[in-house]
Design a protein around this motif. Structure first.
Motif, short mmCIF file in Angstrom:
data_model
loop_
_atom_site.label_atom_id
_atom_site.label_comp_id
_atom_site.label_asym_id
_atom_site.label_seq_id
_atom_site.Cartn_x
_atom_site.Cartn_y
_atom_site.Cartn_z
N ALA A 82 5.33 40.26 31.91
CA ALA A 82 5.95 38.87 32.11
C ALA A 82 7.27 38.73 31.34
O ALA A 82 8.33 38.34 31.73
CB ALA A 82 4.61 37.90 31.77
N GLY A 83 7.18 39.40 30.21
CA GLY A 83 8.24 39.21 29.26
C GLY A 83 9.35 39.89 29.87
O GLY A 83 10.59 39.84 29.78
N ALA A 84 9.35 41.13 30.39
CA ALA A 84 10.34 42.13 30.90
C ALA A 84 10.89 41.34 32.08
O ALA A 84 11.98 41.38 32.36
CB ALA A 84 9.89 43.44 31.42
N GLY A 105 -4.02 40.61 28.84
CA GLY A 105 -3.84 41.66 27.72
C GLY A 105 -2.33 41.92 27.43
O GLY A 105 -1.39 41.37 28.10
N PRO A 106 -2.13 42.80 26.30
CA PRO A 106 -0.65 43.12 26.13
C PRO A 106 0.11 43.63 27.24
O PRO A 106 1.35 43.16 27.32
CB PRO A 106 -0.88 44.06 24.99
N GLY A 107 -0.57 44.54 28.06
CA GLY A 107 0.29 45.01 29.18
C GLY A 107 0.83 43.78 30.31
O GLY A 107 2.13 44.02 30.45
N PRO A 142 0.68 35.39 18.92
CA PRO A 142 0.17 36.64 19.36
C PRO A 142 0.75 37.02 20.75
O PRO A 142 1.04 37.97 21.23
CB PRO A 142 -1.39 36.48 19.49
N SER A 143 0.79 35.88 21.59
CA SER A 143 1.29 36.16 22.86
C SER A 143 2.75 36.30 22.94
O SER A 143 3.29 37.02 23.62
CB SER A 143 1.01 34.94 23.84
N LEU A 144 3.45 35.55 21.95
CA LEU A 144 4.92 35.63 22.21
C LEU A 144 5.36 36.98 21.56
O LEU A 144 6.41 37.30 22.06
CB LEU A 144 5.52 34.49 20.95
N ARG A 145 4.63 37.42 20.79
CA ARG A 145 5.16 38.93 20.29
C ARG A 145 5.37 39.87 21.53
O ARG A 145 6.50 40.58 21.74
CB ARG A 145 4.35 39.56 19.18
N TRP A 146 4.55 40.10 22.31
CA TRP A 146 4.45 40.84 23.43
C TRP A 146 5.32 40.33 24.56
O TRP A 146 6.09 41.27 25.19
CB TRP A 146 3.00 41.06 24.14
N LEU A 147 5.60 38.98 24.63
CA LEU A 147 6.51 38.61 25.75
C LEU A 147 7.93 38.64 25.30
O LEU A 147 8.95 39.31 26.02
CB LEU A 147 6.05 37.18 25.84
#
Length: 259
Positions: A141-143, A134-136, A80-85
């Motif tokens: 963080a991924g960006a 949250g996703p935002g 779940p966290s990896l997808r947004w990252l």
């Protein structure tokens, strides 16, 4: 090897010795800590190679090495966290690569040193969170990781700061980072291919360095089993030293080119 199969711009034998040593040390670090191949490899490779070539070689090796670990890591990964990252990294990695291509070599070294310094600070000062962001926040963080990835094949500092702050098990954190680093290395390689920074020379160097990387990673893992929790302090000291040496090289180059 017949003449013509080796690119004319291949590094000399005098440079290949230090390159092999850096790959071995970086792989040892990766096996010992579970992360950080590019964080160590890119700054040290930039002493012997142009920064763009150092980034390309590290990205290729990190991608090939990550493929070896994927099956085991995917089972314990926190998807779940990896997808947004990963989504943030996909968006920001190409602009980071374009930034790298347009930077002077010594300025690129200073930015690489800054990335190492950020990694040290993140590992020392990252607070623990009681619940998942949250996703935002995860996308942001991924960006940031993607920007570091495109600029220096180094998504580690932001990704580490993110995952070390989450209320996840150590196995989930380690596996999630391994899968994310594989993905980010693939993105970095794709961006580098698009700008012409990965070709036959880079692939030959990566294939030649792969056995060294695998051997170093296995040896590092064996050392980790002996050292236990001491690996964290060793990691911080190594990152701080690399940041200082790389910054000194970049500053010296900028001062030397000043009128």
């Amino acid at each position: 090897m017949p003449e013509g199969l080796i690119p004319a711009d291949m590094p000399t034998l005098a440079a290949l010795g230090p390159v092999a040593l850096v790959i071995a040390l970086s792989a040892l670090f990766r096996g010992f800590t579970g992360f950080g191949f590019a964080i160590i490899a890119v700054p040290l490779l930039s002493f012997a190679l142009p920064p763009l070539l150092a980034v390309a070689l590290a990205a290729c090796l990190q991608f090939l090495g990550g493929l070896m670990d994927f099956r085991g890591a995917a089972r314990a990964c926190h998807w779940p966290s990896l997808r947004w990252l990963a989504a943030g990294a996909v968006l920001a990695s190409p602009p980071g690569t374009l930034l790298l291509a347009g930077l002077p070599a010594d300025l690129a070294r200073l930015l690489i040193a800054a990335a190492c310094a950020v990694a040290v600070l993140a590992l020392v000062a990252t607070p623990g969170l009681r619940r998942l962001p949250g996703p935002g926040a995860t996308l942001a963080a991924g960006a940031l990781a993607g920007l570091f990835n495109g600029m220096a094949a180094m998504p580690g500092p932001p990704a580490l700061a993110y995952y070390l702050s989450l209320p996840l098990t150590p196995a989930q954190v380690r596996s999630s980072l391994m899968v994310f680093f594989l993905l980010s290395a693939g993105l970095s390689c794709a961006s580098l291919v698009a700008i012409g920074a990965i070709g036959r020379r880079e692939m030959l160097l990566a294939l030649a360095g792969m056995p060294i990387m695998l051997a170093g990673s296995r040896f590092g893992a064996a050392l980790f089993r002996r050292a236990g929790g001491a690996h964290r302090n060793v990691s911080l000291a190594a990152l701080a030293l690399v940041a200082a040496l790389t910054a000194a090289r970049g500053i010296a180059g900028l001062l030397g080119s000043a009128p």
